[in-house]
Design a protein around this motif. Structure first.
Motif, PDB file in Angstrom:
ATOM      1  N   PRO A 258      18.362  17.211  89.754  1.00 59.62           N
ATOM      2  CA  PRO A 258      17.474  16.083  89.442  1.00 59.62           C
ATOM      3  C   PRO A 258      16.695  16.267  88.156  1.00 59.62           C
ATOM      4  N   LEU A 259      16.189  17.481  87.909  1.00 62.25           N
ATOM      5  CA  LEU A 259      15.434  17.707  86.685  1.00 62.25           C
ATOM      6  C   LEU A 259      16.325  17.580  85.455  1.00 62.25           C
ATOM      7  N   ALA A 260      17.559  18.068  85.560  1.00 64.12           N
ATOM      8  CA  ALA A 260      18.496  17.921  84.437  1.00 64.12           C
ATOM      9  C   ALA A 260      18.819  16.453  84.196  1.00 64.12           C
ATOM     10  N   PHE A 261      19.013  15.696  85.269  1.00 68.20           N
ATOM     11  CA  PHE A 261      19.301  14.265  85.143  1.00 68.20           C
ATOM     12  C   PHE A 261      18.155  13.543  84.440  1.00 68.20           C
ATOM     13  N   PHE A 262      16.918  13.825  84.858  1.00 69.10           N
ATOM     14  CA  PHE A 262      15.775  13.154  84.248  1.00 69.10           C
ATOM     15  C   PHE A 262      15.548  13.627  82.817  1.00 69.10           C
ATOM     16  N   ALA A 263      15.834  14.887  82.553  1.00 67.71           N
ATOM     17  CA  ALA A 263      15.664  15.386  81.188  1.00 67.71           C
ATOM     18  C   ALA A 263      16.641  14.712  80.230  1.00 67.71           C
ATOM     19  N   LEU A 264      17.905  14.558  80.668  1.00 68.10           N
ATOM     20  CA  LEU A 264      18.941  13.998  79.796  1.00 68.10           C
ATOM     21  C   LEU A 264      18.843  12.487  79.659  1.00 68.10           C
ATOM     22  N   PHE A 265      18.547  11.799  80.757  1.00 65.41           N
ATOM     23  CA  PHE A 265      18.648  10.344  80.741  1.00 65.41           C
ATOM     24  C   PHE A 265      17.307   9.621  80.821  1.00 65.41           C
ATOM     25  N   PHE A 266      16.211  10.379  80.815  1.00 68.39           N
ATOM     26  CA  PHE A 266      14.892   9.760  80.762  1.00 68.39           C
ATOM     27  C   PHE A 266      14.044  10.357  79.637  1.00 68.39           C
ATOM     28  N   ALA A 267      13.746  11.652  79.747  1.00 64.83           N
ATOM     29  CA  ALA A 267      12.872  12.283  78.753  1.00 64.83           C
ATOM     30  C   ALA A 267      13.503  12.274  77.365  1.00 64.83           C
ATOM     31  N   TYR A 268      14.791  12.619  77.277  1.00 65.90           N
ATOM     32  CA  TYR A 268      15.453  12.699  75.976  1.00 65.90           C
ATOM     33  C   TYR A 268      15.520  11.346  75.265  1.00 65.90           C
ATOM     34  N   PRO A 269      15.969  10.261  75.925  1.00 66.90           N
ATOM     35  CA  PRO A 269      15.974   8.957  75.237  1.00 66.90           C
ATOM     36  C   PRO A 269      14.589   8.472  74.833  1.00 66.90           C
ATOM     37  N   VAL A 270      13.581   8.664  75.723  1.00 65.50           N
ATOM     38  CA  VAL A 270      12.228   8.221  75.381  1.00 65.50           C
ATOM     39  C   VAL A 270      11.703   9.025  74.197  1.00 65.50           C
ATOM     40  N   ALA A 271      11.907  10.353  74.229  1.00 65.69           N
ATOM     41  CA  ALA A 271      11.458  11.192  73.110  1.00 65.69           C
ATOM     42  C   ALA A 271      12.185  10.830  71.821  1.00 65.69           C
ATOM     43  N   ALA A 272      13.465  10.477  71.928  1.00 64.29           N
ATOM     44  CA  ALA A 272      14.246  10.141  70.730  1.00 64.29           C
ATOM     45  C   ALA A 272      13.722   8.890  70.047  1.00 64.29           C
ATOM     46  N   ILE A 273      13.387   7.870  70.834  1.00 62.20           N
ATOM     47  CA  ILE A 273      12.925   6.639  70.206  1.00 62.20           C
ATOM     48  C   ILE A 273      11.505   6.808  69.659  1.00 62.20           C
ATOM     49  N   VAL A 274      10.684   7.624  70.322  1.00 65.38           N
ATOM     50  CA  VAL A 274       9.344   7.896  69.796  1.00 65.38           C
ATOM     51  C   VAL A 274       9.444   8.681  68.491  1.00 65.38           C
ATOM     52  N   GLU A 275      10.322   9.674  68.474  1.00 70.44           N
ATOM     53  CA  GLU A 275      10.489  10.459  67.243  1.00 70.44           C
ATOM     54  C   GLU A 275      11.055   9.589  66.126  1.00 70.44           C
ATOM     55  N   ARG A 276      12.015   8.728  66.432  1.00 70.75           N
ATOM     56  CA  ARG A 276      12.583   7.847  65.414  1.00 70.75           C
ATOM     57  C   ARG A 276      11.503   6.937  64.831  1.00 70.75           C
TER      58      ARG A 276
END
Length: 547
Positions: free
Chosen positions: A15-33
């Motif tokens: 579950p943590l890997a799923f949330f890291a890849l498909f929740f935290a990573y996309p949100v962080a990517a758009i904030v960083e962009r």
């Protein structure tokens, strides 16, 4: 103890890997962009956005409408919570299911229903020439429609288990009816009231589909403004700051809700709900039952009925013309026939449900035994997708998941993954209280008899939670079917989901497009309603923590 902790952490890894890849990573990517477009942080944009008077107005309206929606929902739904908790009357089970239908409906369908009731050419417009679309009242009423069940289920569920003899004892000692309720029942209900209010505030604070359809150009919540800045203006810095602002507010709300939920676990004298409900006695209770029934009829049944009526209305009279037009590909609105969105949505929702059951099931098993702050933090983390901008997640998918080994931008799997993010919290919330109610001595006895942890879970826990698994699957399926905020970004033009298809039809002029939108909304409503009615037959007594 160390071994048990290691097993729980191993269960939490997927579950943590799923949330890291498909929740935290996309949100962080758009904030960083947005905040680091050329490799250097542009933190000055934060001050610019927060001091922009137009965006300050959006923040104010977001908070104001959420507070007003919460207050109005509590005022209208608390009498209903009492009626369902304390009164026993014919048709109670069916009415209880009907009340919950709006909560599992996609927000796009809610918007379409109120557009048919309050908008141009709607029922009020035809009868009295009154239009309420593009007004705050339409938004508030739609939010009450959507969240009525949250208060009835959360507050009424606890109210039904409180021993009524405590209040009766206070009245015997001389307290009046209201004083006895205020001094005895209200303190016991206070955590549930606060939790229900916070949930309603959270859902309305992040409202998107309802405001997008009913608010018009005049009103926008943070979620709608994030969509506008991202999809229409391509202003990622502003969208990133608004996303962080919304995220901070939602995190604070979820932390508060977590504390209140833990308070609800305190000791109370609870009874079987079947023993606390009585037939209505006296004019006051019959009048209250009639009033609640009238509110449900006007607030819930009328919008749904008008939606069905508009789906059948054609220029030539009532008929199935709008439904037949869903199979037409000549209008140019879609690459494929709109009716194909039904099959697409069902397939996507089935895959999303399977993912949510695996991810949420592992998390629920790992969190079964209450532990320290670390695991409580994981529990709160799993709830974040319910309150985080779905628009940000959807656009983040397009930005982040476009390079190997996670090049999924052209894959159909992107939509079910986004839907599973929303379905997983429901799976956890349904399974967790049931798993925690299993007597741990049964597991210990199985271990003493030589059963491995896996066999003990399969032989002890699984038979007891099988019904809860079906309920969790039903909720995950319903919410996946109706997910709109993220899906509107990532659904392919040749394979739209039902909510996306409804939104596209509503955005185009013409009576045929409007009629098709009403027809598709009715189909989606019926699928969700049938799913919920099936859940009512399966629901375990202690699985209603979310609803």
């Amino acid at each position: 103890m160390t071994r048990h902790l290691a097993v729980r952490l191993a269960l939490l890894a997927p579950p943590l890997a799923f949330f890291a890849l498909f929740f935290a990573y996309p949100v962080a990517a758009i904030v960083e962009r947005g905040l680091r477009p050329d490799g250097a942080w542009r933190l000055g944009v934060v001050g610019e956005v927060l001091t922009d008077p137009d965006l300050a107005g959006v923040v104010w309206f977001t908070c104001w409408q959420a507070a007003a929606s919460t207050a109005l929902t509590l005022a209208l739904a608390l009498p209903g919570a009492y009626v369902f908790a304390r009164l026993d009357f014919p048709g109670k089970r069916l009415l209880h299911a009907v009340v919950a239908v709006p909560f599992v409906l996609p927000t796009v369908v809610t918007g379409a229903a109120f557009l048919a009731l309050l908008g141009r050419g709607g029922l009020l417009d035809e009868l009295w020439g009154v239009r309420l679309d593009s007004t705050a009242w339409a938004i508030l009423l739609a939010h009450v429609f959507f969240n009525y069940a949250v208060v009835v289920r959360t507050v009424g569920g606890l109210w039904a288990q409180l021993d009524p003899r405590q209040e009766e004892a206070a009245r015997v000692l001389g307290a009046g009816r209201f004083a006895a309720w205020r001094r005895v029942t209200l303190p016991a209900l206070a955590p549930a009231l606060a939790a229900a209010g916070l949930l309603v505030f959270l859902f309305t604070f992040t409202s998107f589909g309802v405001v997008q359809i009913l608010g018009g150009p005049r009103y926008a919540t943070l979620e709608v403004e994030i969509y506008r800045q991202t999809a229409q203006l391509l202003d990622l810095p502003t969208a990133a700051v608004l996303t962080l602002l919304q995220f901070a507010a939602v995190a604070a709300l979820l932390a508060t809700h977590g504390r209140l939920a833990r308070r609800r676990e305190g000791a109370l004298a609870l009874r079987d709900p079947a023993t606390t409900a009585r037939p209505p006695r006296g004019r006051a209770q019959w009048a209250l039952l009639g009033g609640v029934s009238a509110v449900i009829a006007v607030l819930i049944l009328l919008p749904l009925g008008v939606l069905v009526e508009r789906s059948l209305a054609t220029p030539d009279g009532y008929g199935l013309g709008n439904y037949r037009a869903l199979a037409d590909t000549e209008s140019g609105t879609f690459v494929a026939a709109p009716w194909e969105a039904v099959g697409t949505s069902l397939r996507y929702a089935a895959v999303a449900t399977a993912i949510a059951l695996v991810v949420g099931g592992l998390a629920a098993v790992a969190l079964t035994r209450r532990a320290g702050r670390l695991l409580r933090g994981v529990d709160a983390l799993l709830m974040l997708p319910l309150g985080t901008s779905a628009v940000t997640v959807g656009f983040g998918f397009l930005i982040a998941l476009d390079e190997p080994p996670l090049d999924l931008r052209s894959s159909w799997l992107l939509v079910p993954l986004a839907q599973a993010l929303v379905g997983t919290p429901f799976v956890v919330r349904v399974l967790l209280p049931v798993l925690r109610s299993v007597d741990d001595r049964l597991r210990q006895a199985a271990a003493v008899l030589g059963a491995s942890p896996w066999r003990a879970w399969r032989e002890v826990d699984l038979p007891l939670v099988r019904r809860a698994l079906l309920v969790a699957a039903g909720f995950a399926f319903a919410v996946s079917l109706g997910e709109f905020g993220a899906t509107v970004f990532i659904a392919r033009a040749d394979a739209p989901t039902l909510p996306v298809a409804v939104a596209r039809l509503l955005s185009r002029p013409g009576e045929l497009n409007y009629g098709q939108a009403m027809a598709l909304s009715t189909v989606l409503m019926l699928v969700c309603a049938l799913t919920l009615l099936a859940l009512e037959r399966l629901r375990p007594a202690r699985s209603a923590e979310m609803l």
